[in-house]
Design a protein around this motif. Structure first.
Motif, PDB file in Angstrom:
ATOM      1  N   ARG A  46      44.217  41.753  20.407  1.00 60.47           N
ATOM      2  CA  ARG A  46      44.943  42.791  21.458  1.00 60.47           C
ATOM      3  C   ARG A  46      44.018  43.014  22.356  1.00 60.47           C
ATOM      4  N   PHE A  47      42.547  42.193  22.142  1.00 55.42           N
ATOM      5  CA  PHE A  47      41.929  42.974  23.464  1.00 55.42           C
ATOM      6  C   PHE A  47      41.192  42.504  24.554  1.00 55.42           C
ATOM      7  N   TRP A  48      41.167  41.896  25.756  1.00 54.76           N
ATOM      8  CA  TRP A  48      41.021  40.922  26.140  1.00 54.76           C
ATOM      9  C   TRP A  48      39.811  41.161  27.183  1.00 54.76           C
ATOM     10  N   GLN A  49      39.279  40.150  27.758  1.00 58.14           N
ATOM     11  CA  GLN A  49      38.919  40.854  29.690  1.00 58.14           C
ATOM     12  C   GLN A  49      39.432  39.621  31.022  1.00 58.14           C
ATOM     13  N   GLY A  50      39.514  40.573  31.007  1.00 56.83           N
ATOM     14  CA  GLY A  50      39.966  39.578  32.135  1.00 56.83           C
ATOM     15  C   GLY A  50      39.466  39.505  33.300  1.00 56.83           C
ATOM     16  N   VAL A  51      39.534  38.484  34.368  1.00 57.41           N
ATOM     17  CA  VAL A  51      37.863  37.715  34.960  1.00 57.41           C
ATOM     18  C   VAL A  51      39.401  37.151  35.944  1.00 57.41           C
ATOM     19  N   VAL A  52      39.156  37.486  37.581  1.00 57.63           N
ATOM     20  CA  VAL A  52      39.212  36.470  38.331  1.00 57.63           C
ATOM     21  C   VAL A  52      37.854  36.514  39.632  1.00 57.63           C
ATOM     22  N   ASN A  53      38.064  34.852  39.595  1.00 56.29           N
ATOM     23  CA  ASN A  53      37.404  34.379  40.904  1.00 56.29           C
ATOM     24  C   ASN A  53      37.371  34.288  41.591  1.00 56.29           C
ATOM     25  N   LEU A  54      37.093  35.530  42.184  1.00 57.48           N
ATOM     26  CA  LEU A  54      37.741  35.579  43.990  1.00 57.48           C
ATOM     27  C   LEU A  54      36.373  35.050  44.958  1.00 57.48           C
ATOM     28  N   ASP A 100      35.841  48.276  49.345  1.00 58.62           N
ATOM     29  CA  ASP A 100      34.364  47.889  49.419  1.00 58.62           C
ATOM     30  C   ASP A 100      34.171  46.221  49.637  1.00 58.62           C
ATOM     31  N   GLY A 101      34.861  45.984  50.407  1.00 56.99           N
ATOM     32  CA  GLY A 101      35.203  44.070  50.542  1.00 56.99           C
ATOM     33  C   GLY A 101      35.426  43.181  49.063  1.00 56.99           C
ATOM     34  N   VAL A 102      35.270  41.923  49.353  1.00 61.06           N
ATOM     35  CA  VAL A 102      35.628  41.263  48.579  1.00 61.06           C
ATOM     36  C   VAL A 102      34.516  40.598  47.300  1.00 61.06           C
ATOM     37  N   PRO A 103      34.381  40.888  45.631  1.00 59.48           N
ATOM     38  CA  PRO A 103      33.670  40.548  44.967  1.00 59.48           C
ATOM     39  C   PRO A 103      34.237  38.857  44.342  1.00 59.48           C
TER      40      PRO A 103
END
Length: 434
Positions: A46-54, A100-103
């Motif tokens: 029940r513990f996950w790392q979320g990643v958004v590939n911007l 501070d911008g888009v990572p």
């Protein structure tokens, strides 16, 4: 985190292969709508790392805001880029806004509060009010939608895609389910009397009538086997389960070995096995072929996935399909490790992969003919899988017949052979990168 030891199998000479053995816990990834933009990696229950590939969205260079609506109640713990986020609907609905911008890559951590599920199932996901995943998009991603035939003369099909049930949630370093890797097949050999058969190699579906595998997988004693001595079994996760629901079995109708192949080096270790028409289902789908391209340098340092049948980490025979990650290496890394071996095997038509001799994650006994596959995000935001390499060779220590885990594995690069593969597979010669 578990420390893993990965065992793959290939041989320098033409030998029967055992297969893939793994150590450590499984790695699970959830990709809502099979998107390339958003994924979650499981850390613990029940513990996950979320990643958004911007970085995929250059049009959002100045400012970005994205929204994730979870099916069940979740809590967010930490987010990158000193960002702010808002929560609504009793911890279901989150809006993130980096400062501070888009990572290029945005990371956050999710804890699932509900005990009804262990997956942070996403109901909707949008970036700057552009919806990339919702129930409508999910409903459109059925197996039937992959058939794009527009007339009765030619059968067309989208390659490199999986049914959504298998595309959203994927686990490696564990037993696979039928449909998880729907292009992978088992290649069987029959004896000269056509009475006995045994598992020999892996293979990859590239069209309704063609399987690509290693050339040495269709040869014995220096000769190419007659087609009737080769059996293809598709749509399975257990190649000995005769009643598995997705199983399809075919006797080869033609075997085509690459004209540049010989039994000494790995320059063109490729063969196409022609069969009668496969039925594409949830469990049987074609993979795309990467190419046409001769430059392999963009592969170096990248992670890829390999799949195979075989023995477990306890050296007990297993009939279950398994998958794991590997790392593509620069040629110089492998040549510097063993100049005598890799100088003769590595050229513009091959590449090497593995995690290194001291990492504890090393190639060993695995499946010749199986594919090294990579995923690519397409213009429709979804992930497409491509076949980039076919398992061919490994290092064998003096006096041994099995692969030495200290060595890297050599793959035949399908990119330079793209035209040959298409010509012999009944496919139209064109770039298949969408």
């Amino acid at each position: 985190m578990y420390y893993i030891k990965i065992i793959l199998c290939l041989c320098l000479s033409v030998l029967n292969v055992s297969s893939m053995a793994l150590r450590g816990g499984p790695l699970t990834r959830y990709e809502p709508c099979a998107l390339g933009a958003l994924h979650f990696d499981k850390i613990s229950d029940r513990f996950w790392q979320g990643v958004v590939n911007l970085h995929l969205y250059s049009e959002y260079a100045n400012q970005v805001e994205f929204n994730v609506y979870f099916d069940k109640q979740v809590k967010i713990y930490g987010a990158s880029q000193n960002s702010t986020f808002k929560v609504k609907d009793n911890y279901h609905n989150y809006t993130f806004k980096p400062k501070d911008g888009v990572p290029s890559r945005y990371v956050f951590f999710v804890k699932i509060e509900s005990f009804e599920t262990e997956v942070p199932t996403v109901r909707t996901f949008s970036i700057n009010n552009q919806t990339l995943c919702d129930d409508i998009i999910k409903a459109s991603q059925k197996v039937e939608s992959l058939n794009v035939t527009d007339d009765n003369r030619f059968y067309k099909h989208v390659c490199g895609r999986r049914a959504l049930d298998h595309a959203e949630l994927t686990s490696v370093r564990t037993e696979s389910k039928a449909g998880d890797w729907p292009w992978h097949v088992a290649v069987y050999h029959k004896d000269e009397n056509l009475t006995l058969s045994w598992y020999e190699c892996g293979g990859n579906i590239i069209s309704r009538t063609a399987i690509v595998t290693a050339a040495h997988c269709v040869r014995r004693s220096g000769e190419t086997l007659d087609p009737e001595r080769i059996i293809i079994v598709a749509g399975i996760s257990n190649h000995k389960d005769m009643n598995e629901i997705g199983r399809q079995m075919y006797i080869a109708e033609k075997v085509i070995v690459h004209p540049s192949y010989n039994d000494v080096d790995a320059t063109a270790d490729l063969a196409v096995i022609k069969i009668s028409k496969l039925k594409f289902t949830e469990f049987v789908q074609p993979i795309c072929i990467w190419g046409p391209v001769y430059d392999k340098s963009n592969l170096f340092g990248n992670q890829a996935t390999v799949v195979g049948f075989g023995s477990t980490e306890d050296n007990k025979l297993s009939d279950i399909l398994r998958s794991t990650y590997t790392m593509v290496q620069n040629d110089s890394t492998c040549i510097n490790y063993s100049p005598k071996l890799y100088r003769s095997l590595l050229n513009e038509f091959t590449f090497c992969a593995g995690f290194g001799p001291t990492s504890g994650i090393n190639p060993r006994n695995g499946d010749s003919g199986g594919g090294l596959v990579v995923s690519t995000v397409q213009t429709d935001h979804l992930i497409t899988w491509f076949l980039r390499g076919v398992l061919s060779r490994c290092g064998v220590s003096p006096g041994h017949k099995e692969c030495d885990p200290k060595f890297y594995v050599v793959y035949t690069d399908v990119g330079p052979h793209y035209g040959w593969l298409y010509h012999h597979s009944g496919l139209q010669f064109r770039s298949n990168i969408m």
